[in-house]
Design a protein around this motif. Sequence first.
Motif, PDB file in Angstrom:
ATOM      1  N   VAL A  67       0.834  -1.204   0.000  1.00 55.07           N
ATOM      2  CA  VAL A  67       0.000   0.000   0.000  1.00 55.07           C
ATOM      3  C   VAL A  67       0.868   1.253   0.000  1.00 55.07           C
ATOM      4  CG1 VAL A  67      -1.646   1.332   1.389  1.00 55.07           C
ATOM      5  CG2 VAL A  67      -1.977  -1.123   1.078  1.00 55.07           C
ATOM      6  N   MET A  68       2.055   1.148   0.591  1.00 51.60           N
ATOM      7  CA  MET A  68       2.967   2.305   0.670  1.00 51.60           C
ATOM      8  C   MET A  68       3.836   2.412  -0.584  1.00 51.60           C
ATOM      9  SD  MET A  68       4.092   1.693   4.652  1.00 51.60           S
ATOM     10  CE  MET A  68       5.382   2.923   4.630  1.00 51.60           C
ATOM     11  N   ASP A  69       3.218   2.195  -1.750  1.00 56.54           N
ATOM     12  CA  ASP A  69       3.983   2.308  -2.992  1.00 56.54           C
ATOM     13  C   ASP A  69       4.171   3.777  -3.370  1.00 56.54           C
ATOM     14  OD1 ASP A  69       1.444   3.021  -3.778  1.00 56.54           O
ATOM     15  OD2 ASP A  69       1.130   1.319  -5.103  1.00 56.54           O
ATOM     16  N   PHE A  70       5.066   4.035  -4.284  1.00 51.62           N
ATOM     17  CA  PHE A  70       5.352   5.417  -4.675  1.00 51.62           C
ATOM     18  C   PHE A  70       5.807   5.450  -6.129  1.00 51.62           C
ATOM     19  CE2 PHE A  70       8.958   3.435  -2.598  1.00 51.62           C
ATOM     20  CZ  PHE A  70      10.021   3.671  -3.459  1.00 51.62           C
ATOM     21  N   CYS A 106      -1.889 -13.586  -0.796  1.00 53.13           N
ATOM     22  CA  CYS A 106      -2.616 -12.979   0.334  1.00 53.13           C
ATOM     23  C   CYS A 106      -2.361 -11.482   0.410  1.00 53.13           C
ATOM     24  CB  CYS A 106      -2.216 -13.643   1.645  1.00 53.13           C
ATOM     25  SG  CYS A 106      -2.752 -15.365   1.793  1.00 53.13           S
ATOM     26  N   LYS A 107      -1.150 -11.073   0.074  1.00 50.97           N
ATOM     27  CA  LYS A 107      -0.814  -9.645   0.041  1.00 50.97           C
ATOM     28  C   LYS A 107      -1.712  -8.899  -0.943  1.00 50.97           C
ATOM     29  CE  LYS A 107       2.230  -8.274  -2.852  1.00 50.97           C
ATOM     30  NZ  LYS A 107       3.491  -8.106  -3.612  1.00 50.97           N
ATOM     31  N   ILE A 108      -1.894  -9.465  -2.136  1.00 50.58           N
ATOM     32  CA  ILE A 108      -2.730  -8.824  -3.150  1.00 50.58           C
ATOM     33  C   ILE A 108      -4.183  -8.759  -2.693  1.00 50.58           C
ATOM     34  CG2 ILE A 108      -3.626  -9.016  -5.508  1.00 50.58           C
ATOM     35  CD1 ILE A 108      -0.716  -8.126  -5.358  1.00 50.58           C
ATOM     36  N   VAL A 109      -4.671  -9.842  -2.110  1.00 48.78           N
ATOM     37  CA  VAL A 109      -6.064  -9.870  -1.624  1.00 48.78           C
ATOM     38  C   VAL A 109      -6.271  -8.804  -0.551  1.00 48.78           C
ATOM     39  CG1 VAL A 109      -7.783 -11.236  -0.380  1.00 48.78           C
ATOM     40  CG2 VAL A 109      -6.412 -12.309  -2.186  1.00 48.78           C
ATOM     41  N   LEU A 110      -5.345  -8.713   0.401  1.00 48.25           N
ATOM     42  CA  LEU A 110      -5.467  -7.706   1.461  1.00 48.25           C
ATOM     43  C   LEU A 110      -5.400  -6.294   0.896  1.00 48.25           C
ATOM     44  CD1 LEU A 110      -3.189  -9.347   4.191  1.00 48.25           C
ATOM     45  CD2 LEU A 110      -5.665  -9.034   4.308  1.00 48.25           C
ATOM     46  N   LYS A 111      -4.514  -6.085  -0.052  1.00 49.18           N
ATOM     47  CA  LYS A 111      -4.390  -4.760  -0.673  1.00 49.18           C
ATOM     48  C   LYS A 111      -5.679  -4.365  -1.374  1.00 49.18           C
ATOM     49  CE  LYS A 111      -3.436  -2.092  -4.430  1.00 49.18           C
ATOM     50  NZ  LYS A 111      -4.129  -2.045  -5.732  1.00 49.18           N
ATOM     51  N   LEU A 112      -6.292  -5.309  -2.103  1.00 49.37           N
ATOM     52  CA  LEU A 112      -7.545  -5.022  -2.800  1.00 49.37           C
ATOM     53  C   LEU A 112      -8.675  -4.725  -1.823  1.00 49.37           C
ATOM     54  CD1 LEU A 112      -7.402  -7.700  -5.642  1.00 49.37           C
ATOM     55  CD2 LEU A 112      -7.154  -5.225  -5.892  1.00 49.37           C
ATOM     56  N   LEU A 113      -8.683  -5.421  -0.683  1.00 51.07           N
ATOM     57  CA  LEU A 113      -9.729  -5.196   0.317  1.00 51.07           C
ATOM     58  C   LEU A 113      -9.631  -3.807   0.936  1.00 51.07           C
ATOM     59  CD1 LEU A 113      -9.799  -8.642   2.180  1.00 51.07           C
ATOM     60  CD2 LEU A 113     -11.583  -7.695   0.706  1.00 51.07           C
ATOM     61  N   THR A 119      -5.872   0.216 -11.445  1.00 51.62           N
ATOM     62  CA  THR A 119      -5.363  -0.190 -12.754  1.00 51.62           C
ATOM     63  C   THR A 119      -6.215  -1.292 -13.375  1.00 51.62           C
ATOM     64  OG1 THR A 119      -3.874  -1.787 -11.711  1.00 51.62           O
ATOM     65  CG2 THR A 119      -2.984   0.408 -12.155  1.00 51.62           C
ATOM     66  N   ALA A 120      -7.503  -1.345 -13.034  1.00 57.46           N
ATOM     67  CA  ALA A 120      -8.416  -2.371 -13.543  1.00 57.46           C
ATOM     68  C   ALA A 120      -7.884  -3.779 -13.261  1.00 57.46           C
ATOM     69  CB  ALA A 120      -8.654  -2.183 -15.046  1.00 57.46           C
ATOM     70  N   PHE A 121      -7.222  -3.924 -12.120  1.00 52.33           N
ATOM     71  CA  PHE A 121      -6.654  -5.195 -11.642  1.00 52.33           C
ATOM     72  C   PHE A 121      -5.405  -5.649 -12.402  1.00 52.33           C
ATOM     73  CE2 PHE A 121     -11.174  -5.433 -10.511  1.00 52.33           C
ATOM     74  CZ  PHE A 121     -11.071  -5.608  -9.135  1.00 52.33           C
ATOM     75  N   VAL A 122      -5.046  -4.949 -13.457  1.00 50.79           N
ATOM     76  CA  VAL A 122      -3.870  -5.350 -14.241  1.00 50.79           C
ATOM     77  C   VAL A 122      -2.600  -5.185 -13.411  1.00 50.79           C
ATOM     78  CG1 VAL A 122      -2.492  -4.898 -16.302  1.00 50.79           C
ATOM     79  CG2 VAL A 122      -4.986  -4.799 -16.417  1.00 50.79           C
ATOM     80  N   GLY A 123      -2.502  -4.073 -12.694  1.00 47.14           N
ATOM     81  CA  GLY A 123      -1.327  -3.844 -11.856  1.00 47.14           C
ATOM     82  C   GLY A 123      -1.216  -4.870 -10.746  1.00 47.14           C
ATOM     83  N   ASP A 124      -2.359  -5.331 -10.241  1.00 48.70           N
ATOM     84  CA  ASP A 124      -2.352  -6.332  -9.177  1.00 48.70           C
ATOM     85  C   ASP A 124      -1.878  -7.684  -9.700  1.00 48.70           C
ATOM     86  OD1 ASP A 124      -3.695  -4.493  -7.233  1.00 48.70           O
ATOM     87  OD2 ASP A 124      -5.292  -4.642  -8.710  1.00 48.70           O
ATOM     88  N   LEU A 125      -2.336  -8.043 -10.896  1.00 47.02           N
ATOM     89  CA  LEU A 125      -1.849  -9.263 -11.527  1.00 47.02           C
ATOM     90  C   LEU A 125      -0.351  -9.157 -11.783  1.00 47.02           C
ATOM     91  CD1 LEU A 125      -2.136 -11.969 -13.051  1.00 47.02           C
ATOM     92  CD2 LEU A 125      -2.706 -10.639 -15.094  1.00 47.02           C
ATOM     93  N   ALA A 126       0.068  -8.006 -12.285  1.00 44.48           N
ATOM     94  CA  ALA A 126       1.493  -7.807 -12.584  1.00 44.48           C
ATOM     95  C   ALA A 126       2.335  -7.954 -11.327  1.00 44.48           C
ATOM     96  CB  ALA A 126       1.699  -6.423 -13.201  1.00 44.48           C
ATOM     97  N   ASN A 127       1.874  -7.345 -10.241  1.00 43.82           N
ATOM     98  CA  ASN A 127       2.642  -7.402  -9.006  1.00 43.82           C
ATOM     99  C   ASN A 127       2.778  -8.833  -8.512  1.00 43.82           C
ATOM    100  OD1 ASN A 127       2.908  -7.217  -5.847  1.00 43.82           O
ATOM    101  ND2 ASN A 127       3.515  -5.212  -6.633  1.00 43.82           N
ATOM    102  N   PHE A 128       1.690  -9.610  -8.610  1.00 42.19           N
ATOM    103  CA  PHE A 128       1.724 -10.995  -8.154  1.00 42.19           C
ATOM    104  C   PHE A 128       2.636 -11.851  -9.028  1.00 42.19           C
ATOM    105  CE2 PHE A 128       0.168 -15.345  -8.673  1.00 42.19           C
ATOM    106  CZ  PHE A 128       0.357 -15.813  -7.378  1.00 42.19           C
TER     107      PHE A 128
END
Length: 241
Positions: A67-70, A106-113, A119-128
């Motif tokens: 969450v603390m991204d920059f 789990c990190k991605i799920v918590l971040k989304l919650l 990013t229309a979930f694309v960034g989340d997929l990319a990060n995972f």
Amino acid sequence: MNNLAATFMENLIFVLEFLGLVAAMVIIAYVVEKLEKKKNGVKERTLTTRKIAMIGVFSAIAAVLHVMDFPIPFAPDFYKLDFSELPALIGAFAFGPVAAVMIEFCKIVLKLLFKGTSTAFVGDLANFIIGCTFLLPASIIYLFRKNKKNAVIGCVVGTLVMTIFGTAFNAVYLLPKFAELYGLPLDSIIEMGHVINPAINSVNTLVVFAVAPMNILKGGIVSIVTMLIYKKISPILHNTK
């Protein structure tokens, strides 16, 4: 109404692809761990109660760091740098590849919650996925011979794999998918990069001058910090004196 149905189907297909990739990462990690345990005659379960508890702890820490991204000065604003792979790599070295993948997911799920997606979930997929391409090589190399030399080799290999895969994956899949789901022309995305760096004038130059250095920077910093602190906290993680 037709447009709404089409958009829903596009997002549903994307989510299913996401879950398929998650399953693939878990299977790869599980098979490798089973082979290592069979080789060494270890009969311990892949996921013990203690491991599950520690995965939860590391996932929470990773989510906070995520969450603390920059933003970074050499890439468009939608590319953000974070160091959430740090607890994931420590967890990977301590508990194996399966734990690494589960911490990432789990990190991605918590971040989304708690934060949702921008990013229309694309960034989340990319990060995972890109995170797993760093963690899996590093943890697999370390798994078969747990010493400092292998930890360093694993981190170097993981950083290289993440950089190469992340660069190609962005060019071939993530950027076109982001443009499709977010409704933003690919030329506009390239123009965002061009404003920052005049050398960026195509998808290929965007990933070479923005994505590749970002992944090298992330992998390098996470690896160095892990090398500095892992030995000190390892006895605590393994509940030994």
